[in-house]
Design a protein around this motif. Structure first.
Motif, mmCIF file in Angstrom:
data_model
loop_
_atom_site.group_PDB
_atom_site.id
_atom_site.type_symbol
_atom_site.label_atom_id
_atom_site.label_comp_id
_atom_site.label_asym_id
_atom_site.label_seq_id
_atom_site.Cartn_x
_atom_site.Cartn_y
_atom_site.Cartn_z
ATOM 1 N N ARG A 264 0.975 -1.269 0.115
ATOM 2 C CA ARG A 264 0.056 -0.051 0.007
ATOM 3 C C ARG A 264 0.799 1.279 -0.037
ATOM 4 N NH1 ARG A 264 -2.225 3.497 3.621
ATOM 5 N NH2 ARG A 264 -1.715 2.279 5.452
ATOM 6 N N PHE A 265 0.427 2.218 -0.949
ATOM 7 C CA PHE A 265 1.352 3.637 -0.862
ATOM 8 C C PHE A 265 0.716 4.546 0.359
ATOM 9 C CE2 PHE A 265 2.091 1.785 -4.807
ATOM 10 C CZ PHE A 265 3.509 2.367 -5.116
ATOM 11 N N ASP A 266 1.497 5.525 0.650
ATOM 12 C CA ASP A 266 1.119 6.389 1.524
ATOM 13 C C ASP A 266 0.671 7.744 0.894
ATOM 14 O OD1 ASP A 266 0.868 8.390 3.507
ATOM 15 O OD2 ASP A 266 2.543 7.495 4.813
ATOM 16 N N PRO A 267 -0.489 7.992 0.367
ATOM 17 C CA PRO A 267 -0.697 9.029 -0.410
ATOM 18 C C PRO A 267 -0.460 10.433 0.173
ATOM 19 C CG PRO A 267 -2.940 8.056 0.365
ATOM 20 C CD PRO A 267 -1.827 6.986 0.678
ATOM 21 N N LYS A 268 -0.636 10.563 1.229
ATOM 22 C CA LYS A 268 -0.366 11.854 1.891
ATOM 23 C C LYS A 268 1.074 12.208 1.910
ATOM 24 C CE LYS A 268 -2.231 14.905 5.502
ATOM 25 N NZ LYS A 268 -2.573 15.008 6.991
ATOM 26 N N ALA A 269 1.757 11.431 2.429
ATOM 27 C CA ALA A 269 3.085 11.488 2.426
ATOM 28 C C ALA A 269 3.825 11.752 0.822
ATOM 29 C CB ALA A 269 3.896 10.336 3.198
ATOM 30 N N THR A 270 3.414 11.009 0.057
ATOM 31 C CA THR A 270 3.879 11.328 -1.168
ATOM 32 C C THR A 270 3.480 12.601 -1.953
ATOM 33 O OG1 THR A 270 3.436 8.686 -1.819
ATOM 34 C CG2 THR A 270 3.719 10.244 -3.445
ATOM 35 N N ALA A 271 2.230 12.943 -1.863
ATOM 36 C CA ALA A 271 1.723 14.313 -2.403
ATOM 37 C C ALA A 271 2.450 15.427 -1.605
ATOM 38 C CB ALA A 271 0.246 14.267 -2.021
ATOM 39 N N LEU A 272 2.829 15.262 -0.308
ATOM 40 C CA LEU A 272 3.427 16.440 0.324
ATOM 41 C C LEU A 272 4.871 16.695 -0.058
ATOM 42 C CD1 LEU A 272 2.070 16.303 4.142
ATOM 43 C CD2 LEU A 272 1.601 18.041 2.363
ATOM 44 N N GLY A 273 5.481 15.345 -0.272
ATOM 45 C CA GLY A 273 6.675 15.422 -0.753
ATOM 46 C C GLY A 273 6.909 15.869 -2.310
ATOM 47 N N LEU A 274 5.974 15.456 -3.074
ATOM 48 C CA LEU A 274 6.177 15.922 -4.263
ATOM 49 C C LEU A 274 5.878 17.333 -4.632
ATOM 50 C CD1 LEU A 274 4.484 12.788 -6.339
ATOM 51 C CD2 LEU A 274 6.956 13.259 -6.149
ATOM 52 N N LEU A 275 4.805 17.700 -3.675
ATOM 53 C CA LEU A 275 4.396 19.125 -3.725
ATOM 54 C C LEU A 275 5.789 19.917 -3.080
ATOM 55 C CD1 LEU A 275 2.052 21.261 -3.951
ATOM 56 C CD2 LEU A 275 1.621 20.953 -1.509
ATOM 57 N N ALA A 276 6.445 19.620 -2.215
ATOM 58 C CA ALA A 276 7.648 20.278 -1.567
ATOM 59 C C ALA A 276 8.518 20.327 -2.650
ATOM 60 C CB ALA A 276 8.116 19.572 -0.219
ATOM 61 N N GLY A 277 8.990 19.165 -3.307
ATOM 62 C CA GLY A 277 9.811 19.213 -4.363
ATOM 63 C C GLY A 277 9.761 20.222 -5.588
ATOM 64 N N GLY A 278 8.419 20.057 -5.892
ATOM 65 C CA GLY A 278 8.069 20.981 -6.986
ATOM 66 C C GLY A 278 8.134 22.213 -6.887
ATOM 67 N N PHE A 279 7.673 22.710 -5.661
ATOM 68 C CA PHE A 279 7.935 24.187 -5.496
ATOM 69 C C PHE A 279 9.084 24.639 -4.900
ATOM 70 C CE2 PHE A 279 3.035 24.016 -5.407
ATOM 71 C CZ PHE A 279 2.950 25.383 -6.056
ATOM 72 N N PHE A 280 9.939 23.709 -4.318
ATOM 73 C CA PHE A 280 11.455 24.118 -4.207
ATOM 74 C C PHE A 280 11.912 24.393 -5.466
ATOM 75 C CE2 PHE A 280 11.604 22.429 0.344
ATOM 76 C CZ PHE A 280 11.748 23.550 1.018
ATOM 77 N N GLY A 281 11.480 23.520 -6.360
ATOM 78 C CA GLY A 281 12.049 23.691 -7.970
ATOM 79 C C GLY A 281 11.684 25.036 -8.461
ATOM 80 N N ILE A 282 10.394 25.275 -8.403
ATOM 81 C CA ILE A 282 9.924 26.746 -8.719
ATOM 82 C C ILE A 282 10.567 27.814 -8.247
ATOM 83 C CG2 ILE A 282 7.786 28.161 -8.894
ATOM 84 C CD1 ILE A 282 6.140 25.592 -9.230
ATOM 85 N N SER A 283 10.876 27.682 -6.955
ATOM 86 C CA SER A 283 11.594 28.906 -6.196
ATOM 87 C C SER A 283 12.924 29.035 -6.729
ATOM 88 C CB SER A 283 11.489 28.402 -4.570
ATOM 89 O OG SER A 283 12.484 27.469 -4.340
#
Length: 297
Positions: free
Chosen positions: A149-168
């Motif tokens: 089973r995947f942990d969707p909340k942790a995955t979403a938060l991690g990808l969100l953080a990585g994406g917005f750090f990239g944008i910054s």
């Protein structure tokens, strides 16, 4: 060794210290927003002071801040706020090392943003590295109790953080370039001062509307929160300086050495045990980052 590499290594080390302090603030009763606000409110006056001193020493006049500069700076500032909120929230779900490892998808996303926004092409070798990194993220996104089973909340938060750090990163790189032909350090510190001031205002308004009283709690616990601001300012100054010297994708790729610092902090400071599957995921992410360094080099 190039100056920008040394500065990047120092920035990565300081950022690890700042995340450690923010995790402790979260555990001490401050909300995710409060722990994030601490990063900016104490950094802003320090950045303004360093910028003023740098201008005085250099003898340069304050440069015009164009609409294009502010667009890059504000996009970068908002991106960093969202990414920091997501990262601090992630600490409540997974251990320190794995939480930071999730955000390392940032490098992969920076490569994509660089191609789309800055026109920097990614080679076939680089895209192969993206595939290796994605495999690592799949391992890291597995639920902590095991199974398929995947942990969707942790995955979403991690990808969100990585994406917005990239944008910054893209925003900050663009902002420093807009201050040419000033020297690299002046461009870095002036951009940092403008960004942290705007971030402080945005976060103060957001906390006022969403979490009344939280900003006051951050200020009242200044003996703990001020250190977050100091380390955050020093880390950001390192990143901004590196961005003024080299393209964002390469800086962030080299900066992934932070994961090594994080593993040490996780074991020595937080006494957290890393599972074999998580270690394998981190190893794949780090391998992809090294491949990106080679591709960009």
């Amino acid at each position: 060794m190039s100056l920008w590499i040394l500065v990047t290594l120092a920035a990565a080390a300081m950022q690890t210290v700042r995340f450690m302090l923010q995790k402790q603030l979260k555990g001490a009763g401050l909300s995710t927003g409060g722990a994030t606000f601490a990063r900016f409110i104490f950094a802003a006056p320090l950045a303004a002071l360093v910028a003023s001193l740098a201008l005085a020493v250099s003898g340069e006049a304050f440069p015009p801040l164009t609409a294009r500069f502010w667009t890059f700076a504000l996009v970068g500032g908002v991106g960093q706020i969202v990414a920091t909120l997501a990262t601090v929230a992630l600490f409540s779900l997974r251990n320190f090392a794995v939480g930071i490892a999730f955000t390392k998808t940032e490098t992969v996303q920076v490569a994509a943003f660089s191609a789309l926004i800055l026109g920097e092409a990614v080679s076939l070798w680089g895209w192969s590295a993206i595939g290796v990194g994605f495999a690592g993220v799949l391992l890291l996104s597995r639920a902590s109790e095991g199974g398929l089973r995947f942990d969707p909340k942790a995955t979403a938060l991690g990808l969100l953080a990585g994406g917005f750090f990239g944008i910054s990163a893209i925003g900050y790189r663009g902002a420093t370039l807009e201050l040419m032909p000033l020297g690299f350090f002046l461009r870095a510190v002036l951009t940092l001062a403008c960004v942290t001031a705007s971030q402080t205002v945005m976060m103060a308004v957001w906390l006022r509307l969403r979490q009344p009283g939280e900003a006051g709690r951050v200020v009242r616990t200044w003996r703990k929160t001020a250190l977050v601001g100091l380390t955050g300012m020093l880390g950001s100054l390192g990143w901004f300086t590196a961005f003024s010297l080299q393209n964002a994708a390469l800086v962030r790729a080299v900066g992934q050495v932070e994961i090594v610092f994080t593993l040490v902090a996780s074991a020595l400071v937080f006494r957290e045990r890393l599972h074999l599957r998580e270690a394998a995921g981190i190893a794949l992410v780090v391998t992809s980052l090294l491949m990106i360094v080679l591709a960009l080099g």
